[in-house]
Design a protein around this motif. Structure first.
Motif, PDB file in Angstrom:
ATOM      1  N   SER A   1      18.727  55.410 -18.257  1.00  0.00           N
ATOM      2  CA  SER A   1      20.062  55.921 -18.564  1.00  0.00           C
ATOM      3  C   SER A   1      21.103  54.809 -18.459  1.00  0.00           C
ATOM      4  CB  SER A   1      20.441  57.039 -17.590  1.00  0.00           C
ATOM      5  OG  SER A   1      19.555  58.130 -17.690  1.00  0.00           O
ATOM      6  N   LEU A   2      22.203  55.021 -19.182  1.00  0.00           N
ATOM      7  CA  LEU A   2      23.379  54.172 -19.089  1.00  0.00           C
ATOM      8  C   LEU A   2      24.607  55.041 -19.244  1.00  0.00           C
ATOM      9  CD1 LEU A   2      22.869  50.930 -21.266  1.00  0.00           C
ATOM     10  CD2 LEU A   2      23.303  51.035 -18.798  1.00  0.00           C
ATOM     11  N   ARG A   3      25.711  54.583 -18.672  1.00  0.00           N
ATOM     12  CA  ARG A   3      26.979  55.282 -18.829  1.00  0.00           C
ATOM     13  C   ARG A   3      28.003  54.295 -19.353  1.00  0.00           C
ATOM     14  NH1 ARG A   3      29.788  59.821 -16.785  1.00  0.00           N
ATOM     15  NH2 ARG A   3      31.930  59.442 -16.074  1.00  0.00           N
ATOM     16  N   LEU A   4      28.566  54.615 -20.491  1.00  0.00           N
ATOM     17  CA  LEU A   4      29.631  53.807 -21.068  1.00  0.00           C
ATOM     18  C   LEU A   4      30.983  54.432 -20.740  1.00  0.00           C
ATOM     19  CD1 LEU A   4      28.231  53.075 -24.652  1.00  0.00           C
ATOM     20  CD2 LEU A   4      27.846  51.810 -22.533  1.00  0.00           C
ATOM     21  N   SER A   5      31.956  53.581 -20.529  1.00  0.00           N
ATOM     22  CA  SER A   5      33.316  54.056 -20.272  1.00  0.00           C
ATOM     23  C   SER A   5      34.293  53.304 -21.152  1.00  0.00           C
ATOM     24  CB  SER A   5      33.688  53.857 -18.805  1.00  0.00           C
ATOM     25  OG  SER A   5      32.886  54.659 -17.960  1.00  0.00           O
ATOM     26  N   CYS A   6      35.398  53.967 -21.454  1.00  0.00           N
ATOM     27  CA  CYS A   6      36.434  53.359 -22.280  1.00  0.00           C
ATOM     28  C   CYS A   6      37.789  53.816 -21.765  1.00  0.00           C
ATOM     29  CB  CYS A   6      36.261  53.771 -23.735  1.00  0.00           C
ATOM     30  SG  CYS A   6      37.571  53.230 -24.839  1.00  0.00           S
ATOM     31  N   ALA A   7      38.685  52.874 -21.629  1.00  0.00           N
ATOM     32  CA  ALA A   7      40.044  53.184 -21.195  1.00  0.00           C
ATOM     33  C   ALA A   7      41.015  52.884 -22.326  1.00  0.00           C
ATOM     34  CB  ALA A   7      40.409  52.375 -19.965  1.00  0.00           C
ATOM     35  N   ALA A   8      41.883  53.842 -22.621  1.00  0.00           N
ATOM     36  CA  ALA A   8      42.883  53.692 -23.678  1.00  0.00           C
ATOM     37  C   ALA A   8      44.253  53.452 -23.061  1.00  0.00           C
ATOM     38  CB  ALA A   8      42.919  54.943 -24.551  1.00  0.00           C
ATOM     39  N   SER A   9      44.953  52.465 -23.580  1.00  0.00           N
ATOM     40  CA  SER A   9      46.310  52.194 -23.127  1.00  0.00           C
ATOM     41  C   SER A   9      47.246  52.236 -24.321  1.00  0.00           C
ATOM     42  CB  SER A   9      46.393  50.836 -22.441  1.00  0.00           C
ATOM     43  OG  SER A   9      46.009  49.802 -23.328  1.00  0.00           O
ATOM     44  N   GLY A  10      48.538  52.364 -24.026  1.00  0.00           N
ATOM     45  CA  GLY A  10      49.520  52.453 -25.097  1.00  0.00           C
ATOM     46  C   GLY A  10      49.944  53.890 -25.333  1.00  0.00           C
TER      47      GLY A  10
ATOM     48  N   PHE B   1      22.682  62.648 -24.927  1.00  0.00           N
ATOM     49  CA  PHE B   1      23.983  62.017 -24.654  1.00  0.00           C
ATOM     50  C   PHE B   1      25.025  63.098 -24.380  1.00  0.00           C
ATOM     51  CE2 PHE B   1      23.424  57.856 -27.332  1.00  0.00           C
ATOM     52  CZ  PHE B   1      22.217  57.632 -26.684  1.00  0.00           C
ATOM     53  N   THR B   2      25.952  62.772 -23.495  1.00  0.00           N
ATOM     54  CA  THR B   2      27.061  63.670 -23.203  1.00  0.00           C
ATOM     55  C   THR B   2      28.365  62.883 -23.206  1.00  0.00           C
ATOM     56  OG1 THR B   2      25.655  65.070 -21.821  1.00  0.00           O
ATOM     57  CG2 THR B   2      28.038  65.323 -21.587  1.00  0.00           C
ATOM     58  N   VAL B   3      29.335  63.349 -23.989  1.00  0.00           N
ATOM     59  CA  VAL B   3      30.650  62.711 -24.031  1.00  0.00           C
ATOM     60  C   VAL B   3      31.610  63.536 -23.188  1.00  0.00           C
ATOM     61  CG1 VAL B   3      31.368  63.918 -26.158  1.00  0.00           C
ATOM     62  CG2 VAL B   3      32.407  61.709 -25.545  1.00  0.00           C
ATOM     63  N   SER B   4      32.482  62.843 -22.467  1.00  0.00           N
ATOM     64  CA  SER B   4      33.454  63.552 -21.634  1.00  0.00           C
ATOM     65  C   SER B   4      34.722  62.718 -21.533  1.00  0.00           C
ATOM     66  CB  SER B   4      32.883  63.826 -20.241  1.00  0.00           C
ATOM     67  OG  SER B   4      32.576  62.610 -19.583  1.00  0.00           O
ATOM     68  N   ARG B   5      35.813  63.414 -21.314  1.00  0.00           N
ATOM     69  CA  ARG B   5      37.102  62.733 -21.134  1.00  0.00           C
ATOM     70  C   ARG B   5      37.558  62.871 -19.691  1.00  0.00           C
ATOM     71  NH1 ARG B   5      40.672  63.069 -26.531  1.00  0.00           N
ATOM     72  NH2 ARG B   5      42.121  62.031 -25.098  1.00  0.00           N
ATOM     73  N   GLY B   6      38.239  61.832 -19.219  1.00  0.00           N
ATOM     74  CA  GLY B   6      38.771  61.890 -17.878  1.00  0.00           C
ATOM     75  C   GLY B   6      39.984  62.797 -17.793  1.00  0.00           C
ATOM     76  N   SER B   7      40.411  63.098 -16.559  1.00  0.00           N
ATOM     77  CA  SER B   7      41.485  64.064 -16.342  1.00  0.00           C
ATOM     78  C   SER B   7      42.834  63.588 -16.888  1.00  0.00           C
ATOM     79  CB  SER B   7      41.626  64.375 -14.849  1.00  0.00           C
ATOM     80  OG  SER B   7      41.893  63.180 -14.129  1.00  0.00           O
ATOM     81  N   THR B   8      43.019  62.285 -17.006  1.00  0.00           N
ATOM     82  CA  THR B   8      44.281  61.768 -17.532  1.00  0.00           C
ATOM     83  C   THR B   8      44.317  61.816 -19.053  1.00  0.00           C
ATOM     84  OG1 THR B   8      43.511  59.481 -17.713  1.00  0.00           O
ATOM     85  CG2 THR B   8      44.461  60.166 -15.592  1.00  0.00           C
ATOM     86  N   GLY B   9      43.179  62.031 -19.658  1.00  0.00           N
ATOM     87  CA  GLY B   9      43.108  62.037 -21.120  1.00  0.00           C
ATOM     88  C   GLY B   9      43.048  60.659 -21.728  1.00  0.00           C
ATOM     89  N   ARG B  10      43.043  59.645 -20.884  1.00  0.00           N
ATOM     90  CA  ARG B  10      43.059  58.268 -21.381  1.00  0.00           C
ATOM     91  C   ARG B  10      41.713  57.559 -21.225  1.00  0.00           C
ATOM     92  NH1 ARG B  10      47.628  55.557 -22.592  1.00  0.00           N
ATOM     93  NH2 ARG B  10      49.544  56.789 -22.607  1.00  0.00           N
ATOM     94  N   THR B  11      40.733  58.259 -20.747  1.00  0.00           N
ATOM     95  CA  THR B  11      39.408  57.667 -20.633  1.00  0.00           C
ATOM     96  C   THR B  11      38.379  58.563 -21.304  1.00  0.00           C
ATOM     97  OG1 THR B  11      39.066  58.687 -18.472  1.00  0.00           O
ATOM     98  CG2 THR B  11      39.938  56.445 -18.494  1.00  0.00           C
ATOM     99  N   VAL B  12      37.337  57.929 -21.774  1.00  0.00           N
ATOM    100  CA  VAL B  12      36.226  58.671 -22.366  1.00  0.00           C
ATOM    101  C   VAL B  12      34.934  58.003 -21.904  1.00  0.00           C
ATOM    102  CG1 VAL B  12      36.241  57.335 -24.531  1.00  0.00           C
ATOM    103  CG2 VAL B  12      35.254  59.637 -24.488  1.00  0.00           C
ATOM    104  N   HIS B  13      33.962  58.831 -21.591  1.00  0.00           N
ATOM    105  CA  HIS B  13      32.690  58.347 -21.091  1.00  0.00           C
ATOM    106  C   HIS B  13      31.559  58.846 -21.982  1.00  0.00           C
ATOM    107  CE1 HIS B  13      34.999  57.422 -17.482  1.00  0.00           C
ATOM    108  NE2 HIS B  13      35.445  58.672 -17.513  1.00  0.00           N
ATOM    109  N   LEU B  14      30.507  58.072 -22.006  1.00  0.00           N
ATOM    110  CA  LEU B  14      29.314  58.489 -22.730  1.00  0.00           C
ATOM    111  C   LEU B  14      28.131  58.321 -21.793  1.00  0.00           C
ATOM    112  CD1 LEU B  14      28.237  59.484 -25.487  1.00  0.00           C
ATOM    113  CD2 LEU B  14      27.708  57.089 -26.002  1.00  0.00           C
TER     114      LEU B  14
END
Length: 116
Positions: free
Chosen positions: A17-26, A68-81
């Protein structure tokens, strides 16, 4: 302007398994979708999984459903896979994506390699 920064890729063996994360700014649109695309050598970029913020709806590539499972963080600015039971055919550069009202952008990409 929205910027995306990915993390979490690497080399794993089949079945791991692996977990990818992404943070959005702006400045994000009030209605938006965050997610993941991938591109393997010689192939077109394809949608892997996305999650919308307005209704929580998700989309998946058929070949990753159930793994695979996609999810968003509570702030709405992150997404994980969360990627389970990885297969060699999942090897690709994975790109975080942001879709606002009128456009889609991608991050720089992160390598995922599945090999024994």
């Amino acid at each position: 302007q929205v910027q995306l920064v990915e993390s979490g890729g690497g080399l794993v063996q089949p079945g791991e398994s692996l977990r990818l994360s992404c943070a959005a700014s702006g400045r994000l649109s009030s209605t938006n979708t965050l997610g993941w695309y991938r591109q393997a050598p010689g192939n077109q970029r394809e949608l892997v999984a996305t999650a919308a913020n307005n209704d929580g709806s998700t989309r998946y590539l058929d070949s990753v459903k159930g793994r695979f499972t996609v999810s968003r963080g509570s702030t709405g600015r992150t997404v994980h896979l969360q990627m389970n039971n990885l297969k060699p055919e999942d090897t690709a550069v994975y790109y975080c994506s942001y879709t606002g009202l009128s456009y889609t952008i991608w991050g720089r990409g992160i390598q995922v390699t599945v090999s024994s």
